[in-house]
Design an enzyme around this catalytic site. Structure first.
Site, PDB file in Angstrom:
ATOM      1  NE  ARG A   5      33.864  21.424  20.337  1.00 42.15           N
ATOM      2  CZ  ARG A   5      34.870  21.093  21.113  1.00 42.15           C
ATOM      3  NH1 ARG A   5      35.943  21.858  21.130  1.00 42.15           N
ATOM      4  NH2 ARG A   5      34.824  20.037  21.887  1.00 42.15           N
ATOM      5  CD  GLU A  34      40.519  16.848   6.528  1.00 48.93           C
ATOM      6  OE1 GLU A  34      39.866  16.686   7.553  1.00 48.93           O
ATOM      7  OE2 GLU A  34      41.719  17.201   6.543  1.00 48.93           O
ATOM      8  CE  LYS A  48      44.360  18.397   5.418  1.00 51.53           C
ATOM      9  NZ  LYS A  48      44.990  18.431   6.704  1.00 51.53           N
ATOM     10  CB  CYS A  89      29.022  17.885  21.792  1.00 56.79           C
ATOM     11  SG  CYS A  89      28.141  16.402  21.318  1.00 56.79           S
ATOM     12  CG  ASN A 134      32.193  17.462  24.149  1.00 53.42           C
ATOM     13  OD1 ASN A 134      32.070  16.529  23.362  1.00 53.42           O
ATOM     14  ND2 ASN A 134      33.320  18.151  24.284  1.00 53.42           N
ATOM     15  N   GLY A 135      30.763  14.412  25.101  1.00 55.78           N
ATOM     16  CA  GLY A 135      31.450  13.196  25.544  1.00 55.78           C
ATOM     17  C   GLY A 135      30.527  12.014  25.391  1.00 55.78           C
ATOM     18  CG  HIS A 139      54.617  -4.156  -4.586  1.00 54.28           C
ATOM     19  ND1 HIS A 139      55.244  -5.340  -4.871  1.00 54.28           N
ATOM     20  CD2 HIS A 139      55.588  -3.213  -4.533  1.00 54.28           C
ATOM     21  CE1 HIS A 139      56.554  -5.136  -4.977  1.00 54.28           C
ATOM     22  NE2 HIS A 139      56.783  -3.846  -4.774  1.00 54.28           N
ATOM     23  CD1 TRP A 172      29.989  15.824  14.688  1.00 55.69           C
ATOM     24  CD2 TRP A 172      30.570  14.106  15.999  1.00 55.69           C
ATOM     25  NE1 TRP A 172      30.753  14.962  13.946  1.00 55.69           N
ATOM     26  CE2 TRP A 172      31.129  13.907  14.720  1.00 55.69           C
ATOM     27  CE3 TRP A 172      30.817  13.154  16.987  1.00 55.69           C
ATOM     28  CZ2 TRP A 172      31.904  12.793  14.409  1.00 55.69           C
ATOM     29  CZ3 TRP A 172      31.591  12.045  16.672  1.00 55.69           C
ATOM     30  CH2 TRP A 172      32.130  11.875  15.397  1.00 55.69           C
ATOM     31  CE  LYS A 212      41.084  22.515  13.695  1.00 59.79           C
ATOM     32  NZ  LYS A 212      41.900  22.208  12.505  1.00 59.79           N
ATOM     33  CD  GLU A 249      48.133  16.479   5.899  1.00 57.77           C
ATOM     34  OE1 GLU A 249      47.885  15.414   6.470  1.00 57.77           O
ATOM     35  OE2 GLU A 249      47.501  17.527   6.128  1.00 57.77           O
TER      36      GLU A 249
HETATM   37  O1  M6R Z   1      44.011  18.086  17.268  1.00 56.90           O
HETATM   38  P1  M6R Z   1      44.813  16.959  16.708  1.00 56.90           P
HETATM   39  O2  M6R Z   1      46.034  17.391  15.989  1.00 56.90           O
HETATM   40  O3  M6R Z   1      45.124  15.905  17.738  1.00 56.90           O
HETATM   41  O4  M6R Z   1      43.867  16.263  15.624  1.00 56.90           O
HETATM   42  C1  M6R Z   1      44.246  15.085  14.974  1.00 56.90           C
HETATM   43  C2  M6R Z   1      43.359  14.802  13.778  1.00 56.90           C
HETATM   44  O5  M6R Z   1      42.029  14.638  14.193  1.00 56.90           O
HETATM   45  C3  M6R Z   1      43.419  15.915  12.735  1.00 56.90           C
HETATM   46  O6  M6R Z   1      44.720  16.151  12.304  1.00 56.90           O
HETATM   47  C4  M6R Z   1      42.547  15.539  11.516  1.00 56.90           C
HETATM   48  O7  M6R Z   1      43.111  14.465  10.832  1.00 56.90           O
HETATM   49  C5  M6R Z   1      42.387  16.762  10.609  1.00 56.90           C
HETATM   50  N1  M6R Z   1      41.017  17.002  10.319  1.00 56.90           N
HETATM   51  C6  M6R Z   1      43.070  16.609   9.300  1.00 56.90           C
HETATM   52  O8  M6R Z   1      42.938  17.742   8.509  1.00 56.90           O
END
Ligand code: M6R
Length: 605
Positions: A27, A485, A482, A2, A98-99, A501, A72, A600, A478
């Site tokens: 976010r 997501e 990427k 949120c 938010n929370g 394996h 959210w 985010k 990574e």
């Molecule tokens: O703000 P942060 O670096 O702590 O966030 C960690 C993860 O939520 C963040 O890296 C997430 O995996 C990204 N969306 C990846 O692209």
């Protein structure tokens, strides 16, 4: 997660709030709403869906004070009724949040038993009812008392019809920043929401409340003690957080990487590099703790720190670390305090913040690698190594990944030098190599058209594997993260040696394999793994350095990286895989900057 915003001034509050909410879209959210002080009391406008849906339904309004929210969903499905603001029985009190409130169910059943009717499935709705219960003419006191009844994480903002001109806000764990303008004040979950209006900000701390009008800001704690705001000037502007001609923030941020690396590189690594904590003590072990992409940066850092310093490093998911058993100092075996390095782009990730707290309770020194100076993490560790990538809006972390790795390399070199593991000429060579990073990354960016073509060949895949060895392994993880997501294609990262394996059983012409071919001591082994893939007729795409004859022999699909020291390959391969994921997602028509279900900053556990 949120997002919350608030405005008190003489400008058009609905316009400002909607504009500010749009700046928080990154976010992640499923509905939005605003509450405004108007002549005849509060008006609430809220809708499920994009902010524009709510905006289009807004009548012409002239209010100058209000609050706004992007939701959210955590408790209750996305719907108009569950969107915030939530109100009390009379409709005089509006709350955005938010929370998550942990004890909301008990509070709600108690209130329902007392005859209070609830209109949403949210945890938040208990708050306006609690404030109503405690209200005795003083809104700030009522909010303070109500918050005494709840447990959990929150940043909230409250309006009361009987207090025109006034916003009361509060925070515990979820972020909140105040903006100071000329005859106007703002609150927001994150500074990009308000940077168009002001660069002068102050961060609210845990357990604090803020009473805000056009002319005044008062910060107090739960006991009523007043604190003067510590106003800071943001070192980035509205333009920095705009898309600047790129189709998506993600693409813009990928292209900003040479500059981000340049700005984040310290002039020398011979002297102290951590703000607030010297590292001149015997470090017995290092734990690197983070989530998602930041964790992958940490995994790259582990290889480099261990190579250069011989200090053992373990890398932990923050969500696991926070519940790990306390470190026992059995018979004084822990002769040196461990160092815990917490990595977070936002500095607001709930699990990473909790991990920092646990690490300190266990007696470790804590250092944060973080891109946001005033963030909760930055303020709750012993020392900080700040990265300067500028605001990152796209949900997919890109430029912050590169500067996090750079920060870890700097830490490794500094530790090695200060422990006499490397001498001054070696230190200078490392500094020189790191200075070349923007140039190498720039060269990868120039190869975008080749990557775009290769991306088009992956869009029909049923599943993809990313494989690598040594420094190539975290980059494989990574690359897979990427891709999944932002494109919603299933992808997995694997250490190349692990293929046989289990995963080899899945390979077919529909499951492309992307191999990260580092030119290091593991190269020959990786070549064998690529042969295994080719033998199973799985399409093979290789990310390799210039002059890698094996890559060209085994596949027609090669992304060529500039020839650099292999230890720098995570940077060049990382960028190539960001572009690959971006173009796959673009070809598939995905919502690249705001992927479904993701946020985010993950400010809830
Ligand atoms: O703000 P942060 O670096 O702590 O966030 C960690 C993860 O939520 C963040 O890296 C997430 O995996 C990204 N969306 C990846 O692209």
């Amino acid at each position: 997660m949120c997002g919350i915003v608030g405005y008190a001034g003489s400008g058009n509050a609905p316009q400002i709030l909607v504009e500010a909410l749009k700046r928080l879209e990154y976010r992640g959210y499923d509905s939005s709403g605003i509450a405004l002080h108007e002549k005849n009391g509060l008006t609430i406008h809220k809708k499920q869906g994009r902010i524009t849906v709510m905006e289009e339904a807004l009548p012409k309004l002239a209010a100058t004070v209000g609050i706004g929210h992007t939701r959210w969903a955590t408790h209750g499905e996305p719907s108009d009724a569950n969107a915030h603001p939530q109100v009390d029985s009379s409709g005089d009190i509006a709350v955005i949040h938010n929370g998550t409130l942990e004890n909301y169910a008990d509070l709600r059943s108690g209130m329902e038993a007392a005859g209070i009717k609830f209109n949403s499935g949210t945890d938040t709705e208990v708050l306006p009812h609690l404030i109503e219960r405690h209200y005795d003419g003083d809104l700030l006191t009522a909010v303070r008392t109500a918050l005494g009844d709840v447990t959990g994480a929150y940043a909230i903002a409250v309006l009361h019809a009987a207090h025109p001109g006034e916003i009361v806000a509060a925070r515990n764990e979820s972020p909140l920043v105040i903006g100071f303008g000329e005859g106007e004040h703002f609150i927001a979950s994150d500074a990009p929401a308000i940077v168009k209006y002001t660069q002068r900000v102050a961060y609210v701390r845990n357990g604090e409340l803020v009473c805000l009008t056009a002319d005044s800001v008062e910060i107090s704690d739960m006991a009523g003690n007043i604190r003067e705001p510590e106003i800071e000037e943001l070192d980035w502007s509205f333009e920095d957080s705009e898309r600047g001609g790129y189709a998506h923030y993600m693409l813009k941020e990928i292209f900003e990487q040479p500059r981000a690396l340049q700005e984040s590189l310290l002039p020398t690594l011979a002297e102290a590099i951590i703000d607030g904590l010297d590292l001149n003590w015997r470090i017995g072990s290092i734990s690197i703790v983070a989530c998602g992409t930041s964790l992958h940066a940490g995994m790259v850092g582990k290889y480099v720190i261990e190579q250069l310093t011989a200090i053992p490093v373990n890398v932990c998911h923050a969500s696991e670390f926070r519940y790990s058993p306390p470190v026992q100092n059995v018979g004084g075996m822990l002769s040196a305090r461990p160092l815990v390095v917490l990595i977070s782009q936002s500095g607001e990730t709930a699990d990473t913040l909790a991990a920092a707290r646990v690490a300190r309770q266990q007696g470790s020194h804590t250092v944060a690698i973080c891109n946001v100076g005033g963030s909760s993490l930055a303020r709750n560790v012993d020392g900080i190594l700040l990265t300067h990538a500028g605001p990152e809006i796209g949900v997919a972390a890109t430029k912050t990944f590169l500067v996090q790795m750079q920060a870890l390399y700097m830490l490794a070199v500094h530790l090695a030098y200060s422990r006499k593991g490397i001498d001054l000429p070696q230190l200078r060579r490392w500094e020189q190599e790191l200075r070349k990073l923007p140039h190498y990354v720039g060269q990868v960016l120039e190869r975008r058209s080749v990557i775009t073509k290769l991306a088009n060949s992956l869009t029909q895949a049923s599943s993809l594997f990313f494989i690598g060895r040594n420094l190539g392994y975290p980059i494989a993880l990574e690359g897979a993260l990427k891709l999944k997501e932002i494109s919603y294609l299933h992808a997995e990262g694997y250490p190349a040696g692990e293929l046989k394996h289990g995963p080899l059983a899945l390979l077919s012409p529909q499951t492309p394999v992307i191999a990260i071919a580092s030119q290091d001591h593991t190269h020959a082994k990786l070549v064998s793994n690529m042969e295994e893939v080719a033998a199973r007729k799985a399409p093979l795409l290789v990310v390799a350095q210039e002059g890698d004859a094996d890559a060209l022999r085994l596949s027609e699909r090669v992304i060529t990286l500039p020839a650099s020291d292999p230890v720098l390959m995570p940077f060049t391969a990382g960028v190539a895989l960001q572009l690959l994921a971006y173009h796959v997602a673009e070809e598939l028509g995905c919502d690249i900057d705001k992927p479904r279900n993701l946020a985010k900053s993950v400010t809830v556990e």
